[in-house]
Design a protein around this motif. Sequence first.
Motif, mmCIF file in Angstrom:
data_model
loop_
_atom_site.group_PDB
_atom_site.id
_atom_site.type_symbol
_atom_site.label_atom_id
_atom_site.label_comp_id
_atom_site.label_asym_id
_atom_site.label_seq_id
_atom_site.Cartn_x
_atom_site.Cartn_y
_atom_site.Cartn_z
ATOM 1 N N ASN A 1 44.690 33.952 37.417
ATOM 2 C CA ASN A 1 43.540 34.551 36.747
ATOM 3 C C ASN A 1 42.280 33.715 36.966
ATOM 4 N N GLY A 2 42.434 32.389 36.900
ATOM 5 C CA GLY A 2 41.295 31.499 37.143
ATOM 6 C C GLY A 2 40.771 31.620 38.560
ATOM 7 N N LEU A 3 41.677 31.669 39.527
ATOM 8 C CA LEU A 3 41.272 31.821 40.934
ATOM 9 C C LEU A 3 40.568 33.151 41.162
ATOM 10 N N ALA A 4 41.077 34.209 40.512
ATOM 11 C CA ALA A 4 40.468 35.541 40.663
ATOM 12 C C ALA A 4 39.057 35.555 40.103
ATOM 13 N N LYS A 5 38.852 34.932 38.957
ATOM 14 C CA LYS A 5 37.519 34.896 38.349
ATOM 15 C C LYS A 5 36.529 34.107 39.203
ATOM 16 N N MET A 6 37.052 33.072 39.893
ATOM 17 C CA MET A 6 36.189 32.272 40.760
ATOM 18 C C MET A 6 36.031 32.891 42.153
ATOM 19 N N LYS A 7 36.647 34.051 42.347
ATOM 20 C CA LYS A 7 36.589 34.799 43.612
ATOM 21 C C LYS A 7 37.230 34.034 44.771
ATOM 22 N N TYR A 8 38.261 33.254 44.461
ATOM 23 C CA TYR A 8 39.049 32.588 45.499
ATOM 24 C C TYR A 8 40.204 33.522 45.886
ATOM 25 N N ASP A 9 39.853 34.637 46.540
ATOM 26 C CA ASP A 9 40.843 35.680 46.811
ATOM 27 C C ASP A 9 41.958 35.197 47.730
ATOM 28 N N GLU A 10 41.603 34.429 48.741
ATOM 29 C CA GLU A 10 42.617 33.946 49.677
ATOM 30 C C GLU A 10 43.633 33.060 48.971
ATOM 31 N N GLU A 11 43.159 32.191 48.067
ATOM 32 C CA GLU A 11 44.064 31.315 47.330
ATOM 33 C C GLU A 11 44.956 32.118 46.393
ATOM 34 N N CYS A 12 44.434 33.248 45.880
ATOM 35 C CA CYS A 12 45.244 34.109 45.014
ATOM 36 C C CYS A 12 46.498 34.594 45.748
ATOM 37 N N TRP A 13 46.298 35.057 46.969
ATOM 38 C CA TRP A 13 47.438 35.587 47.728
ATOM 39 C C TRP A 13 48.372 34.465 48.176
#
Length: 629
Positions: free
Chosen positions: A226-238
């Motif tokens: 959720n934190g990564l998504a809010k920071m727009k770190y989409d690649e790290e999310c996947w």
Amino acid sequence: MHRTSTSNLPKLSQSFFFLTSFPKSTFSSASSSTFLQSIAQSETKSIVNPLYHFLPQNQNPFNIVELVSSHLKTSNPQLALFQSDIRDLLPHLGHREISKILLRCQSNFVSALAFFNWVKYDLDLRLNSHNYCLIIHILAWSRQFPLAMKLLSELIELSKDVSTSEDVFQNLVLCTEHCNWNPVIFEMLIKAYVKVDMIQESYWSFKKMVKLGFVPSVIACNCILNGLAKMKYDEECWKLYEEMGRIGVHSNAYTFNILTYVLCRDGDVNKINEFLEKMEEEGFDPDVVTYNTLIDSYCRRGRLDDAFYLYRIMYRRGVIPDLVSYTSLMKGLCRLGRVKEAHQLFHRMIDRGMDPDVVSYNTLIGAYCKDGRLQEARSLLHGMIGIGIRPDSFTCRILVEGHGREGRLISALNLVVELQKLGVTVAYDIYEYLIISLCREDRPFAAKSLLKRIIEDGFQPDSNIYNKLIESFCRGNNVSEALLLKLEMINRNFKPDIDTYKSLICCMSAINRSVDAEGLMVEMVESEVLPDHEICRALINGYCKEGNADKAESLLVSFAKDFQFFDSESFNALVKVYHDVGNETKLMELQDRMLKAGFLPNSLTCQYIIHGLWKTARLNKQRVHAVVV
């Protein structure tokens, strides 16, 4: 959280892995004592003078750990009273001694925490990371998780302040060699990092956990995700999602909703559909959050047909749309100007038993204001007030700006007064908008009256508002009011800038007060604000208009010399004065003087000179002809 195989893990801490392989009961006080002895042997080398043994017990630095530990084990350890008994030993209470004492009372978290707080608050000693990690482990082992989280967050903040940021995770791991500990502390660290928006650090902690053989819970993983998504770190999310699958963390509905949100932001419909299919294959049916995420995404992209298709599918699958669903659809309709349909959907939502909120009303009010339909917007305002929903500052802003666009500023002012009576907080930028709008409509007295009122209410205007008021008064040639405002600016510690002076100088020059205008320019330069071409032109035109060509010429030369302004427009205004009086001699002399000052004639200058010479020649010819006749 559970362990995976550790056969191929790096040797970060042998005791760390040893401890995780046995139950809690395996490690008795004897083993803890062994650890303490090893620490004592390695950390007491700083005190080597044997004469200390001849001192009384409460004065021997060797005894500081023993004395404090023994006192903490008493039934009623009053540390404040005990402090006076060992005051001579307190200078010897360092970080190592603090850690030893914490370890000795780790079986009693109350005593350990009391000692920690005594050192921190009463003795005012700066505790190090090792001290913090020990008390955190003690609290977590005793299942005092809120207290442990509080100190963990505090440690993170302290670690940020040091010049070389400490690795909190590594310090926690090292402390496991000496004290009881609970693996949940590492998940708590992840959550603590996310809580203070240190998302990258939480992700790194996750990687370190996995490397050490721990499998975090899905809750901890979702927290990072959720934190990564809010920071727009989409690649790290996947990458995190893939790692979760690799180490055996089973995703839940919350995981999929976060990733759905990430996909919707990307906007690739095919990827979204593929992911939803995968989600259903793994046994998770989309819930209301999933559908709301998709509907909002479609509405933002103007794909209302797809959004309403999902809205209908929700009912078929037994998922009831909520207030968020309807509000997203209403916003989508309003963006495309389909306000009537949005209002119908609003009524449908109410008919289905849902209570609208301020966001629902603001959506429709904003759309009606945008279309200039202020009556409908006011009707909705009264409707929301009637059912007990208080308008917010956004409601006030959209209504005020809507009235402003329609040129109904007085109605907007009355509306603000009405909303204030209802207890609505009117933001400063709304007042600023009203004052500036009144100034643009050349209603400076109304704007000044409003400014006076908001100052009485505690608002602090900025220099921009004063400049707009001064500019508006100057456009109406009301320079006396403008000068009063300039004085008020100075009294409020606002330094007049070039816009302030420009408005006043241009106004004074236009109403035949060029001498006063020049005085303002001198004041401006003395306050280290340099004039520009507009000020130069205003002063030259003012003196020319007053017939003072000599002063205009002197000032123009001064601008060229002092500020390197060679303004052709001002030069031509001066040339025109001599052209109009028909004095060709002075006209040619002026041209020579200005050329020496650095001014170059342009086509208009040449036109004035040629026309003046032609005019003079024609008059001379007429005089000769008259004499001959």
